[in-house]
Each structure stands twice: as C-alpha cells, then as structure tokens.
Design a protein around this motif. Structure first.
Motif, short mmCIF file in Angstrom:
data_model
loop_
_atom_site.label_atom_id
_atom_site.label_comp_id
_atom_site.label_asym_id
_atom_site.label_seq_id
_atom_site.Cartn_x
_atom_site.Cartn_y
_atom_site.Cartn_z
N ARG A 203 0.82 -1.23 0.00
CA ARG A 203 0.00 0.00 0.00
C ARG A 203 0.85 1.26 0.00
NH1 ARG A 203 -3.79 -1.10 5.09
NH2 ARG A 203 -1.78 -1.76 5.89
N ARG A 204 2.02 1.16 0.62
CA ARG A 204 2.86 2.36 0.72
C ARG A 204 4.08 2.21 -0.19
NH1 ARG A 204 3.53 3.21 6.91
NH2 ARG A 204 3.49 0.95 6.95
N GLY A 205 5.10 3.01 0.07
CA GLY A 205 6.22 3.05 -0.89
C GLY A 205 7.40 2.18 -0.51
N PRO A 206 8.48 2.23 -1.30
CA PRO A 206 9.66 1.40 -1.05
C PRO A 206 10.25 1.60 0.35
CG PRO A 206 9.84 2.52 -3.17
CD PRO A 206 8.61 3.05 -2.53
N ALA A 207 10.21 2.84 0.86
CA ALA A 207 10.83 3.09 2.18
C ALA A 207 10.00 2.49 3.31
CB ALA A 207 11.00 4.60 2.41
N GLN A 208 8.76 2.08 3.03
CA GLN A 208 7.93 1.48 4.07
C GLN A 208 7.87 -0.05 3.94
OE1 GLN A 208 6.63 4.36 2.34
NE2 GLN A 208 7.53 5.54 4.01
N ALA A 209 8.54 -0.61 2.94
CA ALA A 209 8.53 -2.07 2.79
C ALA A 209 9.22 -2.69 4.00
CB ALA A 209 9.26 -2.47 1.51
N LYS A 210 8.72 -3.82 4.46
CA LYS A 210 9.26 -4.44 5.68
C LYS A 210 10.23 -5.58 5.37
CE LYS A 210 6.96 -1.72 8.28
NZ LYS A 210 7.68 -0.51 8.68
N TYR A 211 10.92 -5.48 4.26
CA TYR A 211 11.86 -6.54 3.89
C TYR A 211 13.16 -6.44 4.69
CZ TYR A 211 9.09 -6.76 -0.46
OH TYR A 211 8.10 -6.88 -1.38
N THR A 212 13.78 -7.60 4.89
CA THR A 212 15.16 -7.61 5.37
C THR A 212 16.04 -7.46 4.13
OG1 THR A 212 14.53 -9.13 7.11
CG2 THR A 212 16.87 -9.01 6.62
N PRO A 213 17.03 -6.54 4.14
CA PRO A 213 17.81 -6.28 2.92
C PRO A 213 18.37 -7.55 2.27
CG PRO A 213 18.41 -4.73 4.65
CD PRO A 213 17.44 -5.68 5.27
N SER A 240 9.86 9.62 4.00
CA SER A 240 10.59 8.45 3.49
C SER A 240 12.09 8.75 3.38
CB SER A 240 10.06 8.06 2.11
OG SER A 240 8.69 7.78 2.17
N GLU A 241 12.41 9.96 2.93
CA GLU A 241 13.83 10.34 2.86
C GLU A 241 14.44 10.31 4.26
OE1 GLU A 241 15.46 10.59 0.26
OE2 GLU A 241 14.27 11.42 -1.39
N ALA A 242 13.68 10.79 5.23
CA ALA A 242 14.19 10.80 6.62
C ALA A 242 14.37 9.36 7.10
CB ALA A 242 13.21 11.55 7.52
N ALA A 243 13.42 8.49 6.77
CA ALA A 243 13.52 7.08 7.20
C ALA A 243 14.78 6.45 6.62
CB ALA A 243 12.28 6.31 6.76
N ARG A 244 15.11 6.80 5.38
CA ARG A 244 16.32 6.26 4.76
C ARG A 244 17.57 6.74 5.47
NH1 ARG A 244 16.38 6.09 -1.76
NH2 ARG A 244 18.26 4.96 -1.26
N ARG A 245 17.56 8.03 5.85
CA ARG A 245 18.74 8.58 6.53
C ARG A 245 18.92 7.94 7.91
NH1 ARG A 245 16.93 13.38 4.25
NH2 ARG A 245 15.85 13.98 6.15
N GLU A 246 17.79 7.63 8.55
CA GLU A 246 17.86 7.13 9.94
C GLU A 246 18.16 5.64 10.03
OE1 GLU A 246 14.13 8.36 11.63
OE2 GLU A 246 14.68 10.46 11.26
N SER A 247 17.84 4.90 8.99
CA SER A 247 18.00 3.44 9.08
C SER A 247 18.77 2.90 7.89
CB SER A 247 16.62 2.77 9.16
OG SER A 247 16.72 1.42 8.80
N VAL A 253 17.28 -1.53 1.54
CA VAL A 253 16.09 -2.06 0.85
C VAL A 253 15.75 -1.15 -0.33
CG1 VAL A 253 13.57 -2.34 1.09
CG2 VAL A 253 15.10 -3.33 2.80
N CYS A 254 15.77 0.17 -0.10
CA CYS A 254 15.45 1.12 -1.17
C CYS A 254 16.46 0.99 -2.32
CB CYS A 254 15.44 2.55 -0.64
SG CYS A 254 14.07 2.85 0.48
N GLN A 255 17.75 0.86 -1.96
CA GLN A 255 18.77 0.74 -3.03
C GLN A 255 18.52 -0.50 -3.89
OE1 GLN A 255 22.88 0.95 -1.75
NE2 GLN A 255 22.35 2.44 -0.19
N THR A 256 18.20 -1.61 -3.24
CA THR A 256 17.96 -2.84 -4.01
C THR A 256 16.73 -2.68 -4.90
OG1 THR A 256 18.92 -4.12 -2.23
CG2 THR A 256 17.58 -5.34 -3.79
N LEU A 257 15.66 -2.08 -4.35
CA LEU A 257 14.45 -1.89 -5.15
C LEU A 257 14.74 -0.95 -6.34
CD1 LEU A 257 11.92 -1.63 -2.20
CD2 LEU A 257 11.99 -3.45 -3.91
N GLU A 258 15.58 0.06 -6.09
CA GLU A 258 15.94 0.97 -7.19
C GLU A 258 16.70 0.22 -8.28
OE1 GLU A 258 18.12 4.10 -5.24
OE2 GLU A 258 16.32 4.74 -4.15
N SER A 259 17.59 -0.69 -7.85
CA SER A 259 18.36 -1.44 -8.87
C SER A 259 17.41 -2.31 -9.69
CB SER A 259 19.47 -2.26 -8.22
OG SER A 259 18.92 -3.35 -7.52
N TYR A 260 16.36 -2.86 -9.06
CA TYR A 260 15.39 -3.67 -9.81
C TYR A 260 14.61 -2.77 -10.80
CZ TYR A 260 16.02 -7.41 -6.33
OH TYR A 260 16.54 -8.39 -5.52
#
Ligand code: FAD
Length: 299
Positions: A203-213, A240-247, A253-260
């Motif tokens: 439902r939400r975006g890549p930064a909210q996905a609950k995957y283990t990298p 989402s940008e803040a979530a990426r900076r903090e974790s 996870v976002c980097q891998t999704l971007e590569s896909y």
C-alpha cells in the motif's frame, strides 16, 4: 502461584510450565535454567515436534535460519527441561488444571493463524492466507498436503519477509528446492506449478517495505527469477527520505528496489513484479473462483 521466596523456602525446584516450544518458549526455558532459581520445566507443545514456526514457517530454502534449530535442540537436552509433545493446552489440559501442578506458567504460543483482511472476495476459492500455503510447503501436518498450483498469475498482498518467501517459492522451480528438506508431496505439487508471474502489492512506498535487505537481494539470485519494479513506484516523500537517513536497513532495501527498477528487462521465465502505492480494494471472482484483484493507487 508461589513466589521465589516460597520456592527457596520449600527446597523443592520451582515447577514451571511453558506452553509452546517455538524459539520464545525454548529461550524462556533456557533463561530460567540459567537463572539463580532451581527449576524443573515442562515444555508443552500441541504439535508432535518442537520448534514452532522455525520448523513450520521459515522457508525450506533458508537453511541458515533453520540452523538455529541446533541451538534450540541443545537447550532442550538440559536435564531441567522435559518436552511434552502432542498436548494442546486448552483442549487436553486446562490452564486451571495446570495451576494445581505448577508454580508458574509461561505462555509462548506464538501467532500461528491468518488474520482476515476484510476485503470483499477474500472468501473466494483461490484466495488463501499465507499460513495455509506456508504450512503446506513446510510439511505442517495440520494443513492440506496437495495444492492446485495451476494459476499462471498469482497476487501476493503485503511487502514483508513472508511475502518474499511465498513469492520466491512460487517463482522457483521445484527442482531448485530439491536440495532442501521439502517433503515429497510438496515437491510433487510444486512440479505442477504453472505460475509465471507473481504480483506483489504494497500500500505504501519502497521506504515502508518491511523486507530484510539480505532476503530482498536473495530474491533475485535464482536464474529462473526476475524481479521487476516499475520506475514510477520509486518515490520518496520527506518522511521516506528521513527514514532512509535514519535506518541503514531501510536505505539498503530502497537501493535494491531501485536497482530492480533501473535495469533492462531480462529473459528469466518467472517474473516477480513488486508494485508499490497499490492498495487492494477487492478480490474479483467468477463462479466462486478468484479471477483478479482490484487495487487503487495511493499517495
Ligand atoms: C512464513 C514465515 C517465515 C518466517 N521466516 C523467518 C525467517 O526467515 N527468519 C526469522 O528470523 N524469522 C522468521 N519468521 C518468524 C519466526 O518464525 C517467528 O518470529 C518465531 O517462530 C516466533 O517464535 P515464537 O516462539 O513466539 O512462536 P512460534 O514459533 O509460533 O511457536 C509457538 C509454539 O506454540 C505452540 N502452541 C500454540 N498454542 C498452543 C497450545 N494451546 N498448546 C500447546 N502448544 C501451543 C505452537 O504449536 C508453536 O509450536 C517467519 C515466520 C513466518 C510465519
């Protein structure tokens, strides 16, 4: 329930019942044995075999995680712990009855059942909770042993690790799983699996996905699988940008999704499409059977 002081005063070991022999129940027992208390523990389990979802949840092609079974096994070998399998508390013995025999009871019963999503069409033939499918491929005797896997296109709702497991098992070939401990009946059903496309919805975006990298990266390791993310689904708001900076994990996870999302299409026979910002509103049926899913775009 008696107190620690009572137990010490009586010079008898404290009698503890632990209900559930998954990692929580076994590690709780271990901590008690290592504590200053003198304890005798009965570990009650409704299944014939211990280890909970490590046995009946973790996917067969994740042997590294299944490997914690060895340390759980070592705990269960301790003299202070007795395993009582095939006993369901609430059916074979009540909690009231247990209070007569034990100084304390620990509940470690996990969360083994699917939760309904409340979507129209959820009850249709062809719509399942993940626990049912996972129970099947992990050989849980409480679930059916054969599956009709004739659907060529399968929707998986949710973007966490269970969704990864289910998608990967659907997209891998049965032969790739032969090196694992999958039961024969599972291999036979998976051999007839016709799924070519698995569509995963979040439902939400890549930064909210609950995957283990690591698990997300592994999704693409099979030569028969290609993971596809639409470039327009790679979108981050300020939070989402803040979530990426903090974790670091969120960022990976976002980097891998971007590569896909960025690469050229390949020719692997099985595709896993991960769709973001799509909220399921209805499971569409015909003659009582699933034929599609309706989603709406979210922001
Ligand atoms: C599909 C799936 C894949 C997963 N993959 C991973 C992974 O790759 N890595 C990872 O770290 N984690 C994974 N997990 C999570 C992990 O399995 C759980 O976090 C962990 O098993 C929880 O431990 P627990 O002891 O709380 O519960 P459980 O493992 O569920 O154990 C509870 C036990 O209690 C028993 N029980 C319940 N009710 C009763 C009763 N009334 N009487 C007697 N016994 C009872 C159950 O039979 C069960 O054996 C996965 C989970 C699922 C569902």
């Amino acid at each position: 329930m008696s107190t620690t002081a009572d137990v010490h005063a009586s010079n008898q070991p404290a009698r503890i019942a632990v209900i559930g022999s998954g990692p929580a129940g076994i590690y709780a027992s271990d901590l008690l044995v290592k504590s200053e208390l003198d304890v005798q523990i009965d570990l009650f389990e409704k299944m014939p075999a211990p280890f909970g979802l490590i046995r009946y949840g973790v996917a067969p092609d994740h042997p590294r995680i299944k490997g914690i079974v060895q340390s759980l096994h070592n705990v269960m070998e301790k003299n202070e712990i007795r395993f009582l399998g095939n006993i369901e508390v609430g059916r074979d013995i009540t909690v009231d009855e247990m209070h007569e025999y034990y100084d304390a009871i620990i509940f470690a019963t996990g969360a083994t059942q699917d939760k309904a999503m409340g979507l129209p069409g959820e009850e249709l033939d062809g719509s399942f909770g993940s626990a049912e499918f996972v129970g099947f491929y992990d050989g849980n005797p409480n679930f059916k042993r054969e599956w009709d896997l004739s659907a060529e296109s399968v929707a998986v709702i949710g973007v966490g690790n269970v969704s990864l497991d289910v998608s990967r098992i659907l997209a891998k070939t049965a032969d790739e799983l032969l090196v694992t401990e999958i039961p024969d009946n599972v291999y036979q059903s998976l051999k007839d699996n016709k799924a070519k496309e698995v569509h995963v919805f979040g439902r939400r975006g890549p930064a909210q996905a609950k995957y283990t990298p690591k698990e997300l990266k592994e999704l693409d390791e099979s030569p028969t699988i290609e993971v596809i993310v639409a470039p327009e689904d790679i979108d981050y708001d300020a939070a989402s940008e803040a979530a990426r900076r903090e974790s670091k994990s969120v960022d990976l996870v976002c980097q891998t999704l971007e590569s896909y999302a960025m690469r050229e299409p390949g020719d692997a026979p099985h595709k896993i499409y991960i769709h973001f910002f799509e909220s399921p509103t209805e499971i569409v049926g015909e003659d009582g059977k699933v034929v599609g899913i309706r989603t709406e775009r979210t922001q």
